[in-house]
Scaffold this active site. Structure first.
Site, PDB file in Angstrom:
ATOM      1  N   ASP A   1      -2.273   5.629  -9.050  1.00 50.47           N
ATOM      2  CA  ASP A   1      -1.316   4.152  -7.999  1.00 50.47           C
ATOM      3  C   ASP A   1      -2.026   3.728  -7.591  1.00 50.47           C
ATOM      4  O   ASP A   1      -3.261   3.451  -7.721  1.00 50.47           O
ATOM      5  CB  ASP A   1      -0.743   5.573  -7.022  1.00 50.47           C
ATOM      6  CG  ASP A   1       0.076   5.458  -6.541  1.00 50.47           C
ATOM      7  OD1 ASP A   1       0.656   4.545  -6.408  1.00 50.47           O
ATOM      8  OD2 ASP A   1       1.034   6.373  -5.837  1.00 50.47           O
ATOM      9  N   HIS A   2      -1.525   2.531  -7.070  1.00 51.65           N
ATOM     10  CA  HIS A   2      -1.559   1.403  -5.907  1.00 51.65           C
ATOM     11  C   HIS A   2      -1.962   2.277  -4.426  1.00 51.65           C
ATOM     12  O   HIS A   2      -1.959   2.074  -4.103  1.00 51.65           O
ATOM     13  CB  HIS A   2      -0.399   0.270  -6.418  1.00 51.65           C
ATOM     14  CG  HIS A   2      -0.586  -0.077  -7.573  1.00 51.65           C
ATOM     15  ND1 HIS A   2       0.573  -1.091  -7.874  1.00 51.65           N
ATOM     16  CD2 HIS A   2      -1.017  -0.246  -8.411  1.00 51.65           C
ATOM     17  CE1 HIS A   2       0.583  -0.555  -9.357  1.00 51.65           C
ATOM     18  NE2 HIS A   2      -0.074  -1.008  -9.861  1.00 51.65           N
TER      19      HIS A   2
ATOM     20  N   GLN B   1       3.540   4.907  -3.158  1.00 55.83           N
ATOM     21  CA  GLN B   1       3.787   5.824  -3.838  1.00 55.83           C
ATOM     22  C   GLN B   1       4.436   5.018  -5.488  1.00 55.83           C
ATOM     23  O   GLN B   1       5.355   5.129  -6.170  1.00 55.83           O
ATOM     24  CB  GLN B   1       5.298   6.097  -3.178  1.00 55.83           C
ATOM     25  CG  GLN B   1       4.366   6.118  -2.279  1.00 55.83           C
ATOM     26  CD  GLN B   1       5.169   6.930  -0.947  1.00 55.83           C
ATOM     27  OE1 GLN B   1       6.183   7.687  -1.162  1.00 55.83           O
ATOM     28  NE2 GLN B   1       6.136   6.757   0.528  1.00 55.83           N
ATOM     29  N   HIS B   2       3.299   4.653  -6.597  1.00 55.91           N
ATOM     30  CA  HIS B   2       3.267   4.235  -7.775  1.00 55.91           C
ATOM     31  C   HIS B   2       2.793   4.916  -8.738  1.00 55.91           C
ATOM     32  O   HIS B   2       2.550   4.531  -9.816  1.00 55.91           O
ATOM     33  CB  HIS B   2       3.360   2.654  -7.861  1.00 55.91           C
ATOM     34  CG  HIS B   2       4.151   1.450  -7.077  1.00 55.91           C
ATOM     35  ND1 HIS B   2       3.543   0.641  -7.239  1.00 55.91           N
ATOM     36  CD2 HIS B   2       4.921   1.714  -6.976  1.00 55.91           C
ATOM     37  CE1 HIS B   2       4.333  -0.437  -6.469  1.00 55.91           C
ATOM     38  NE2 HIS B   2       5.442   0.140  -6.185  1.00 55.91           N
ATOM     39  N   LEU B   3       2.910   6.031  -8.498  1.00 57.68           N
ATOM     40  CA  LEU B   3       1.900   7.245  -9.353  1.00 57.68           C
ATOM     41  C   LEU B   3       2.690   7.272 -11.023  1.00 57.68           C
ATOM     42  O   LEU B   3       3.259   7.498 -10.735  1.00 57.68           O
ATOM     43  CB  LEU B   3       2.058   8.809  -8.814  1.00 57.68           C
ATOM     44  CG  LEU B   3       0.885   9.738  -9.188  1.00 57.68           C
ATOM     45  CD1 LEU B   3       0.889  10.522  -8.030  1.00 57.68           C
ATOM     46  CD2 LEU B   3       1.436  10.757 -10.167  1.00 57.68           C
TER      47      LEU B   3
END
Length: 435
Positions: A251-252, A371-373
């Site tokens: 994720d980021h 929340q870019h998992l």
């Protein structure tokens, strides 16, 4: 529900939202920092509830995957096919796709203050953040975010692709129906155990495609016996395929700094970003979190903020099965502090953000997540021991089963993944059709 997912000027993820599912996660290990992440629980998934950011992966990202059939030259036609870019008419952009893409032309409030400060610090203006090519990569700089928001309306993949097809005789949408397990016999997926408004039911099919997102698809695979064998057996789940589902997810990571720039209401949550040559993205969010999720507020502590985000992190987390019960959420661990180089880059990004915002910064940075998992069931070739699906998105060792969502991305893009995931769906449709 329609109002929540189409209002592109608000994030429908607050406590009153009926269109998201919440998951607990652990962001860091030393010390433990806990957070809650949200995923779209509606047709269109998280693309129906996000901030409208529609930046593509960079050509170096895609070519770095080194996956057969997924070079930049092969995916660019699919990036073009999904979009109707109202700002650029050139060979890099599409003009008749279902997702409208446009950029804010004039800034005010905190976005204007940010852009002015960034340019005063010596960064140039990037006219098209989706304009990178292999022979002309984008330099560091600030630019307007390509948004899948048209006239204040969010144009997500559910509305763009599925809604116009609902009249087709070969399409049935089952609302309020949840898949609990994939039914597998003799190495072939042939059905789904579901629960809906009328109770439990079984659906059968010769082809099954999971598009439940990086968390949901991984959870379903593991519940169905597809995942790390030892972990599944320890929970009493019969193993159908020993595959590294949920291992090495990414994720980021983001550090958040509140600033006292004037908030901007009636605009998208994010209108511009600064990208640096060391893989940082600095984001001027246009309002406080409360205002972004529930509308204008007068809470002085709910301020606009800068997000300092690491776009090419080395840290890897995991999504793991906690129970054989489908109603028990999986374990999610981001492990953002497991790589000292990542923490050092975030710290340098926070220092740059301080230089840009000056005395307007109200407190030290705090840990958060974009929340870019993704990458929970990543794609790879036959010899890739870390892959879960092959180069055509088929699950290794299981016939009749595909995964097509953010789970399959071989590496996290240097931009937010939404546009890249939509592209992957368009690319993979032909693979599923071919069988």
């Amino acid at each position: 529900m329609h109002t929540q997912i189409t209002d592109g000027l608000r994030l429908p993820i607050g406590l009153a939202s009926s269109v998201v599912k919440r998951y607990p996660t652990t962001l860091t290990d030393a010390p433990k920092r806990y957070a809650q992440i949200m995923r779209g629980a509606v047709v269109g998934g998280s693309g129906a509830v996000n901030g409208g950011y529609f930046c593509r992966a960079l050509p170096t990202d895609v070519d770095g995957w080194a996956v057969d059939g997924w070079s930049w030259a092969e995916v660019l036609p699919h990036f073009k096919a999904i979009e109707n870019d109202l700002d650029f008419d050139n060979p890099l952009h599409g003009s008749d796709g279902p997702i409208t893409v446009r950029r804010v032309a004039e800034f005010d409030g905190c976005t204007a203050a940010f852009v002015e400060s960034v340019q005063a610090a010596g960064f140039g203006w990037i006219a098209d953040l989706n304009g990178s090519t292999p022979d002309r990569p984008l330099p560091p700089g600030v630019g307007a975010v390509p948004l899948n928001i048209d006239g204040g309306t969010r144009v997500g993949p559910g509305g763009a692709f599925l809604a116009p097809a609902l009249h087709r005789s070969n399409l049935t949408l089952l609302p309020d129906t949840r898949v609990r397990r994939i039914l597998i016999a003799d190495g072939r997926a042939g059905g789904l155990e579901c629960v809906g408004p009328d109770g439990a039911t079984v659906l059968t099919a010769d082809r099954i495609v999971l598009s439940a997102g990086a968390i949901g698809s991984a959870h379903l695979l593991m519940l169905s016996g597809i995942g790390p064998a030892q972990a599944l057996r320890s929970l009493g789940v019969p193993v159908e395929a020993d595959l590294p589902v949920g291992v090495g997810t990414v994720d980021h990571p983001e550090w958040v700094l509140p600033v006292n720039w004037p908030p901007t209401h009636g605009v998208p949550p994010l209108e511009s970003v600064l990208t640096t040559d060391d893989g940082l993205e600095i984001r001027p969010y246009t309002a406080g979190f409360g205002a972004m999720t529930s509308g204008p507020r007068h809470d002085p502590s709910d301020q606009p903020h800068l997000g300092v985000t690491l776009m090419r992190p080395r840290s890897r987390g995991r999504v793991a099965l906690a129970s054989a019960d489908p109603d028990v959420d999986p374990v999610i661990e981001h492990r953002y502090d497991s790589e000292t180089d990542d923490v050092a880059l975030l710290r340098s990004g926070a220092e740059l953000a301080h230089e840009i915002a000056g005395s307007t910064v109200q407190s030290e940075a705090s840990w958060a997540t974009s929340q870019h998992l993704c990458g929970t069931a990543r794609m790879g070739g036959d010899g890739d021991t870390g892959a879960v699906v092959d180069t055509r998105c088929r699950v290794f060792g299981i016939d009749g089963l595909w995964v097509v969502d953010g789970s399959i991305l071989p590496a996290i893009p240097s931009r937010g993944p939404h546009a890249t995931i939509v592209m992957a769906g368009h690319r993979a449709a032909e693979f599923v059709t071919a069988g």
